[in-house]
Design a protein around this motif. Structure first.
Motif, PDB file in Angstrom:
ATOM      1  N   GLY A  39       0.798  -1.226   0.000  1.00  0.00           N
ATOM      2  CA  GLY A  39       0.000   0.000   0.000  1.00  0.00           C
ATOM      3  C   GLY A  39       0.832   1.278   0.000  1.00  0.00           C
ATOM      4  O   GLY A  39       0.462   2.274  -0.607  1.00  0.00           O
ATOM      5  N   LYS A  40       2.000   1.211   0.649  1.00  0.00           N
ATOM      6  CA  LYS A  40       2.799   2.433   0.757  1.00  0.00           C
ATOM      7  C   LYS A  40       3.356   2.910  -0.582  1.00  0.00           C
ATOM      8  O   LYS A  40       3.764   4.056  -0.698  1.00  0.00           O
ATOM      9  CB  LYS A  40       3.928   2.244   1.776  1.00  0.00           C
ATOM     10  N   THR A  44       1.529   2.633  -3.462  1.00  0.00           N
ATOM     11  CA  THR A  44       0.465   2.713  -4.469  1.00  0.00           C
ATOM     12  C   THR A  44       0.096   4.131  -4.861  1.00  0.00           C
ATOM     13  O   THR A  44      -0.535   4.333  -5.884  1.00  0.00           O
ATOM     14  CB  THR A  44      -0.820   2.032  -3.963  1.00  0.00           C
ATOM     15  N   LYS A  45       0.443   5.088  -4.005  1.00  0.00           N
ATOM     16  CA  LYS A  45      -0.041   6.441  -4.275  1.00  0.00           C
ATOM     17  C   LYS A  45       0.895   7.163  -5.220  1.00  0.00           C
ATOM     18  O   LYS A  45       1.664   8.041  -4.828  1.00  0.00           O
ATOM     19  CB  LYS A  45      -0.248   7.194  -2.967  1.00  0.00           C
ATOM     20  N   ARG A 103       4.506  14.194  -3.003  1.00  0.00           N
ATOM     21  CA  ARG A 103       3.953  13.394  -4.102  1.00  0.00           C
ATOM     22  C   ARG A 103       2.454  13.166  -3.875  1.00  0.00           C
ATOM     23  O   ARG A 103       1.619  13.391  -4.761  1.00  0.00           O
ATOM     24  CB  ARG A 103       4.706  12.064  -4.177  1.00  0.00           C
ATOM     25  N   LEU A 128      -1.221  14.560  -5.654  1.00  0.00           N
ATOM     26  CA  LEU A 128      -2.343  13.718  -6.085  1.00  0.00           C
ATOM     27  C   LEU A 128      -3.650  14.252  -5.481  1.00  0.00           C
ATOM     28  O   LEU A 128      -4.697  14.270  -6.129  1.00  0.00           O
ATOM     29  CB  LEU A 128      -2.126  12.260  -5.671  1.00  0.00           C
ATOM     30  N   VAL A 170      -3.514   0.999   6.277  1.00  0.00           N
ATOM     31  CA  VAL A 170      -2.974   0.544   4.989  1.00  0.00           C
ATOM     32  C   VAL A 170      -1.473   0.874   4.837  1.00  0.00           C
ATOM     33  O   VAL A 170      -0.898   0.763   3.771  1.00  0.00           O
ATOM     34  CB  VAL A 170      -3.861   1.063   3.834  1.00  0.00           C
ATOM     35  N   GLY A 171      -0.846   1.260   5.944  1.00  0.00           N
ATOM     36  CA  GLY A 171       0.615   1.361   5.938  1.00  0.00           C
ATOM     37  C   GLY A 171       1.192   2.523   5.175  1.00  0.00           C
ATOM     38  O   GLY A 171       2.336   2.483   4.742  1.00  0.00           O
TER      39      GLY A 171
END
Ligand code: SF4
Lengths: 163, 411
Positions: free
Chosen positions: A21-22, A24-25, B73, B77, B354-355
């Motif tokens: 998850g870390k 994915t952004k 970053r 978004l 979700v880390g």
């Protein structure tokens, strides 16, 4: 027809293991590819070659809805994912981004085998062992989406879904 | 032949009777994406030629997964999402407003009988309202935002009936953990689940959301709690299954003797009774998420911790599911009790689930969490292990510094 060399993993590979998850952004696909499968097999990234085939057991891609999971695999060079069966969101996501997937039930494919996948027939042939698996044909709408390279091009062309 | 709830909802939407197994194109009543799935969806929307979303009132973006932004970053978004929402005149839920699923339900973006597509795997949570709600990925979401429709296969349905009443100290989370253990992580793949029976009838909306939420951990496409006993702040017509509906599988469980449950690393379906795990030391306790960050969850934790202190060497992190949850928990004193007990209160949102930020565990640390997933690396560190349990169990374990049965604190 897709041919390639296999990397085989087990059952229930979740999306956190495909791409944590870390990472994915981001919209940068190479970042995704750099971390693909890193918590499962840190050596995968350096082993995988363009066109290789990922093979898994049951329920591949369970967990989150992150499309970054199939994107990471595709960007890392994976040409098709073969599994006993997939988690449903992963299955749709893969097709939508133009990564072919096929479900073949029980199999005994091993890493380093040479495998040939025929999506329209729904079959997989393990050229190394000689075994042939009659898998699930995917619905026509998914074949159409794949034929366009993914949902973006499909909708750009058709403007709507056609069953 | 009769219809399941899913068959009925889809039939109502497309104006003809459908059966499990059919491929259909159906209109959708609502869509949402988060800061994990949204940016890719917006990119896909533009790439597929999308100009205007099909209905701005029915589309929402939520900044919850990494909120407030932990780095530039992600901040950019978020900016991209804000710009899109403004241009499309659709609602964007800002940092701190809450977790996507919580704000969708609180703001009535989804209602009983609706078909909802969310770009998040826990979208089946809205089955608590009797809606047919599925998780999809970013590109699917973009396509729905553009067309207002989705293609899907009408799912088969598994019927789960739970008889008996849960004992004191045993909550909806224990029940759903138990059921995830029974059905397994892939046991409902491509299928819908209906929950029937006495055990669900008296449940609050919050508890029903906890139940429906973890159908994602069974691989389900949708998970619907029978609307019997459902209370909402507005009038609604529930969609009920027919008596002769066809189910692909039926399970019956008597849950009157159920004890608190715990999910052992590294899969949510690795569920056991708590007793053999009592006494195991923990480092970190977390209460929050779309599974268990609601008012009733914070209240249970506050009742257990009120006037006491979290064990030395243990940290307790609390993330209320939404701003309105936070306000309610301030008003009723829960927040004060929790913070006085030593809890660290963080922004309403996904928090450490979700880390991405806010509370990554260290190497070899043991976490007990009220969340829904404990896959390796889920909270950001593959060298830590995560146990999943009910908020009561998490609070009691934080108090003792080791895994424990909360029953003795709940009289
Ligand atoms: S709280 Fe956790 S499970 Fe729920 S939407 Fe956020 S990241 Fe996903």
């Amino acid at each position: 027809m897709i041919k390639g060399n296999t990397h085989v993993y087990g059952d229930n590979i979740d999306t956190d293991r495909i791409i944590p998850g870390k990472y994915t952004k981001t919209l940068d696909l190479s970042t995704l590819a750099d971390h693909v499968l890193e918590d499962l097999d840190p050596s995968f990234r350096s082993k995988v070659k363009q066109g290789d085939i990922l093979v898994a057991g049951k329920n591949f891609g369970c967990g989150s809805s992150r499309e970054q999971a199939p994107l990471a695999l595709k960007k890392a060079g994976v040409s098709v994912v073969v599994a006993e069966y997939f988690a449903r969101i992963f299955f749709r996501n893969a097709i939508n981004i133009g990564l072919p997937v096929i479900e073949i039930g029980n199999h005994s494919i091993r890493s380093g085998h040479n495998v040939q996948v025929d999506l329209s027939e729904g079959s997989v042939k393990d050229m190394t062992s000689g075994e042939v698996y009659e898998g699930q044909k995917i619905p026509q709408v998914m074949m159409d989406i794949l034929a366009e390279g993914g949902m973006v091009n499909y909708l750009k062309k058709n403007k709507r879904y056609v069953l | 032949m009769g219809m399941t709830i899913s068959e009925k909802i889809i039939s109502q939407h497309i104006g003809r009777t459908v059966k499990a197994g059919e491929l259909v194109i159906t209109p959708v009543d609502g869509v949402m994406a988060t800061d994990t799935t949204g940016p890719l969806a917006l990119k896909a929307f533009e790439a597929m030629g999308g100009k205007n979303v099909f209905d701005p009132q029915k589309c929402a973006l939520i900044i919850d997964h990494a909120a407030p932004a932990p780095n530039e970053r992600i901040a950019n978004l978020h900016t991209m999402m804000r710009t899109f929402a403004k241009a499309q005149q659709m609602r964007l839920f800002e940092i701190g407003e809450g977790i996507c699923h919580q704000v969708m339900v609180e703001n009535a973006y989804v209602k009983p009988g609706d078909i909802f597509m969310g770009a998040d795997s826990h979208t089946p949570t809205y089955g608590a309202l009797g809606a047919f709600a599925c998780g999809v990925g970013s590109t699917d979401l973009a396509a729905v935002m553009m067309t207002g429709q989705i293609w899907l296969k009408v799912p088969e349905t598994i019927k789960i009936t739970c008889t008996g009443k849960l004992q004191k100290g045993v909550t909806a989370k224990d029940l759903i953990l138990y059921l995830v253990g029974e059905i397994t992580i892939s046991g409902a793949t491509y299928q819908s689940i209906e929950f029937h029976g006495e055990a669900f009838r008296g449940m609050t909306l919050a508890s029903r959301m906890t139940i429906a939420n973890m159908t994602a951990e069974m691989g389900a496409k949708a998970g619907i709690v029978h609307p019997d006993g459902l209370e909402l702040p507005y009038d609604f017509t529930p969609v009920l299954p027919d008596d002769e509906a066809h189910y692909i599988k039926e399970f019956r469980f008597d849950v009157s003797d159920l004890e608190p449950q715990i999910s052992i690393p590294e899969s949510p379906d690795n569920v056991e009774n708590i007793s053999p795990y009592e006494g195991r030391p923990i480092d970190y306790a977390f209460i929050g998420t779309c599974c268990n960050g609601r008012l009733e969850d914070l209240r249970i934790a506050a009742d257990i911790l009120k006037g006491k202190k979290v064990a030395e060497g243990v940290r307790l992190v609390i993330a209320p599911a939404s701003q309105s949850t936070l306000l309610d928990a301030i008003t009723d004193g829960s927040i004060q009790a929790l913070v006085e007990a030593g809890a660290s209160l963080i922004t309403s949102g996904c928090g450490p689930c979700v880390g991405t930020h806010q509370g990554v565990p260290g190497d070899n640390e043991v976490v007990i969490s009220a969340a829904n997933r404990n896959f390796r690396g889920r909270m950001g560190n593959p060298q830590s292990s995560i146990y999943l349990a009910a908020p009561a169990t998490v609070a009691a374990s934080a108090l003792e510094g080791k895994i424990c049965n909360p029953k003795k604190y709940m009289d």
